[in-house]
Motif scaffolding. Structure first.
Motif, PDB file in Angstrom:
ATOM      1  N   SER A  19      18.167  26.761 -32.139  1.00 50.64           N
ATOM      2  CA  SER A  19      18.216  25.657 -31.186  1.00 50.64           C
ATOM      3  C   SER A  19      19.357  25.842 -30.197  1.00 50.64           C
ATOM      4  N   TRP A  28      16.879  24.097 -22.903  1.00 49.48           N
ATOM      5  CA  TRP A  28      15.930  23.296 -23.672  1.00 49.48           C
ATOM      6  C   TRP A  28      16.632  22.709 -24.891  1.00 49.48           C
ATOM      7  N   LEU A  30      16.069  19.900 -28.309  1.00 43.04           N
ATOM      8  CA  LEU A  30      15.047  19.256 -29.129  1.00 43.04           C
ATOM      9  C   LEU A  30      14.684  17.892 -28.566  1.00 43.04           C
ATOM     10  N   ASN A  33      16.839  14.824 -29.155  1.00 41.25           N
ATOM     11  CA  ASN A  33      18.195  14.827 -28.602  1.00 41.25           C
ATOM     12  C   ASN A  33      18.218  14.802 -27.083  1.00 41.25           C
ATOM     13  N   ARG A  34      17.082  14.891 -26.430  1.00 44.14           N
ATOM     14  CA  ARG A  34      17.051  15.011 -24.966  1.00 44.14           C
ATOM     15  C   ARG A  34      17.673  13.820 -24.270  1.00 44.14           C
TER      16      ARG A  34
END
Length: 104
Positions: A19, A28, A30, A33-34
């Protein structure tokens, strides 16, 4: 440390590292968590430090049999883990005007 503890921790460290690599290279994060992450590359570096700290603690927990080296190694690993968590928090606090919906 027993093998039944080491295998899940290695898998967790690999997932965190994967990740982190995706956050550093492409930005990018997850989906869960964005909304919270404003600087994905800083957050990814924090994830890489956390994964390194987990591996560090596994090495000193499994490989090293000297009790003095083991305790100092795990203490250093805990400090590295704390530093990685602080870097991840900085990725959530600082950064540009990122909206919560999609990838950058």
């Amino acid at each position: 440390m027993k093998l039944y503890l080491a295998v899940p921790l290695v898998l967790l460290a690999l997932l965190i590292a994967a990740s982190g690599v995706s956050a550093v290279t492409s930005g990018w994060v997850l989906p869960m968590n964005r909304r919270h992450v404003r600087a994905p590359r800083i957050y990814g570096w924090g994830q890489l430090v956390v994964a390194f700290a987990l591996c560090w603690q596994l090495v000193f927990g499994l490989m090293i049999s000297d009790s003095g080296a083991r305790s100092s190694g795990t203490l250093i690993g805990a400090a590295i883990l704390l530093a990685g968590l602080i870097v991840m928090m900085m990725g959530q606090l600082t950064g540009g005007s990122r909206k919560g919906g999609g990838t950058p």
